[in-house]
Enzyme design. Structure first.
Site, PDB file in Angstrom:
ATOM      1  N   ASN A 197       0.932  -1.123  -0.080  1.00  0.00           N
ATOM      2  CA  ASN A 197      -0.101  -0.110  -0.099  1.00  0.00           C
ATOM      3  C   ASN A 197       0.829   1.095  -0.030  1.00  0.00           C
ATOM      4  O   ASN A 197       0.753   1.996   0.855  1.00  0.00           O
ATOM      5  CB  ASN A 197      -0.902  -0.062   1.307  1.00  0.00           C
ATOM      6  CG  ASN A 197      -2.229   0.858   1.000  1.00  0.00           C
ATOM      7  OD1 ASN A 197      -2.290   1.509  -0.147  1.00  0.00           O
ATOM      8  ND2 ASN A 197      -2.989   0.769   2.020  1.00  0.00           N
ATOM      9  N   HIS A 212      -8.440   3.679   8.489  1.00  0.00           N
ATOM     10  CA  HIS A 212      -8.992   2.570   8.034  1.00  0.00           C
ATOM     11  C   HIS A 212     -10.264   2.020   8.236  1.00  0.00           C
ATOM     12  O   HIS A 212     -11.014   1.437   7.832  1.00  0.00           O
ATOM     13  CB  HIS A 212      -7.907   1.254   8.456  1.00  0.00           C
ATOM     14  CG  HIS A 212      -6.645   1.163   7.696  1.00  0.00           C
ATOM     15  ND1 HIS A 212      -5.520   1.795   7.672  1.00  0.00           N
ATOM     16  CD2 HIS A 212      -6.627   0.548   6.546  1.00  0.00           C
ATOM     17  CE1 HIS A 212      -4.681   1.371   6.998  1.00  0.00           C
ATOM     18  NE2 HIS A 212      -5.500   0.431   6.102  1.00  0.00           N
TER      19      HIS A 212
END
Length: 511
Positions: free
Chosen positions: A367, A398
């Site tokens: 990521n 998140h």
């Protein structure tokens, strides 16, 4: 031999466990807030409709990308038309995938643009960060109640997460360019600073373009606008010291790169249907499996199931990268072999992840654009406790599932322990090639096991299965990490700070 038999029996238990739960999960797994035109395809292949819609839109975006590059090139049409087309297709994809929930994305973008044009340049970055993270958190809390708690679906919070990255990145860069003195900026901040507020069309295009609206990645505003105006390749070419003849080509072709990345996507899909479904993550916390299997078997299954779960992320990020490349966006320069590099917005380096020999190396290649966003927005600007604050921001971004916080809080002592162990022992293994190979093998195995232990709560989501898993593992990584930080000196005698290359592993030349 006993352990091998237990693994085989565990595999068959897994299949039975999956089949028993398949029927009760059917109603929720195939639910979507978007268009239902592809329901027959979803039922035929046994994949949730929201994921089918996601793949269909990404494939559609890939086709549009090739058309966009060939028919709407910067030398054929104006930048305003390219911006407009990118926004229209991006909005259409959002509505197709999420239905009326797409309104959340539009509201967040418009609200943050309101902050961009009305707030003082001294504070707009703070207001944008608070507004975007606050709205994202509210939507993620609602997701827990609206959607099935245990299902990781491609719901509307995904695009909101990407939008949050983009609006905050741009806000900080406008603040750097219009509020701070040049001598106060770091080199990276000076290079990326934006010296004027964007127009509404530019802002919408940057945030809602069809290239990145579903899964990102978070590109930089200056890179994106240069691409729209047709200036990106020229600037990279002018700044490259290795021409190797590519300066004579008006525009490098992305076809070969796109084909290679699509082949990777096909392999990931095959892996998902053959391997991933056979090793569900939830089985790691199954009470019967935990009570019946030995520690070695539980450890082996955890490692295999985590390895099996990665290709779905590889697939999404690699396909998004291919879409960007197909439109001509993604040239970062020329590599050592004189080949054009198309990794400007790459989000994952698969080989580097699978061969990572340190916790940091794994994180640096996973990521990637999110890690860069965290670095530019938090780590490089926090006055103190930079690493813990960065992990906290990552957890908030998140979502609100407890498993996310278990993962990022666990990562803090592990990161400190990995750094301490490396400083204390690495130098003793650099005297010969054989010792270095042994060190690489041991650190590779330790990294893979540690990553498995750390990210398991991220996939289990809830507190109960997370604690069930950690108890089954006797919290051994927590204990070892804390002991290493306490017992080993943080800066051993003769220690010299290393200059690590980005995405590097245990390279002998680092010292």
């Amino acid at each position: 031999m006993v352990d091998v038999c237990e693994v085989i029996l565990g595999y068959w238990d897994t299949l039975i466990y999956t089949m028993q739960n398949e029927e009760e999960n059917t109603d929720t797994a195939f639910r979507t807030t978007g268009c239902s035109w592809l329901s027959p395809v979803s039922e035929r292949v046994g994949v949730p409709l929201d994921q089918v819609n996601f793949i269909a839109c990404q494939v559609f975006g890939l086709a549009v990308a090739f058309w966009f590059r060939l028919a709407l090139g910067p030398h054929r049409v104006s930048a305003e038309l390219r911006h407009t087309v990118a926004v229209v297709f991006g909005a259409a994809i959002l509505i197709f995938c999420f239905g009326w929930y797409a309104v959340h994305v539009f509201l967040l973008v418009l609200a943050c643009y309101g902050i961009m044009i009305t707030a003082s340049v001294h504070n707009l970055h703070r207001y944008t960060l608070i507004a975007s993270l606050g709205y994202l958190t509210l939507c993620q809390v609602s997701r827990v109640f609206i959607f099935d708690y245990g299902i990781l679906s491609t719901d509307f919070s995904g695009p909101l997460m990407i939008i949050t990255q983009k609006v905050t990145t741009l806000a900080f860069q406008v603040h750097d360019g219009m509020s701070r003195k040049q001598e106060e900026l770091k080199d990276d901040q000076r290079r990326l600073a934006v010296h004027s507020r964007p127009s509404l069309l530019e802002y919408l295009s940057y945030n809602i373009n069809f290239l990145s609206v579903l899964v990102g990645p978070c590109s930089l505003y200056k890179d994106y606008t240069e691409f729209i105006r047709g200036q990106r390749v020229k600037r990279v070419r002018d700044g490259s010291s290795q021409q190797n003849g590519w300066d004579k080509v008006p525009e490098p072709s992305p076809v070969r790169t796109v084909v290679n990345k699509l082949l990777v996507c096909v392999c990931c899909l095959l892996w998902f249907f053959i391997i991933t479904k056979a090793f569900p993550i939830t089985y790691n916390a199954d009470p019967q499996f935990v009570s019946d299997a030995s520690f070695v078997t539980r450890l082996a299954y955890a490692l295999v199931s985590i390895q099996a779960a990665r290709p779905k992320f590889y697939f999404a990020w690699t396909l998004a990268d291919a879409v960007h490349n197909a439109v001509g966006f993604g040239v970062s320069g020329v590599n050592a072999r004189g080949e054009v590099s198309w990794d400007l917005v790459s989000n994952v380096h698969i080989w580097e992840i699978e061969t990572a020999t340190s916790f940091k190396s794994f994180i640096d290649n996973w990521n990637i654009q999110t890690a860069l966003w965290l670095k530019r927005v938090c780590h490089d600007r926090a006055p103190f406790h930079r690493m813990p604050l960065t992990f906290v921001l990552s957890a908030i971004w998140h979502g609100v599932y407890p498993g996310y916080y278990f993962t990022f809080i666990t990562a803090i002592p592990i990161t400190l322990a990995a750094r301490t162990v490396r400083r204390n022992f690495r130098e003793y293994f650099l005297s010969s090639r054989q010792l270095k190979i042994c060190y690489d093998v041991v650190t590779w195995a330790a990294t893979q096991m540690t990553i498995c232990y750390t990210v398991m709560p991220f996939l289990l989501l809830a507190i109960k299965p997370t604690m069930q898993y950690y108890r089954s593992m006797y919290f051994h990584v927590h204990v070892i990490s804390i002991l290493a930080v306490i017992l080993l000196p943080s800066k051993p005698r003769g220690f010299k700070p290393e200059r690590l290359d980005r995405h590097s592993n245990n390279n002998v030349k680092e010292d």
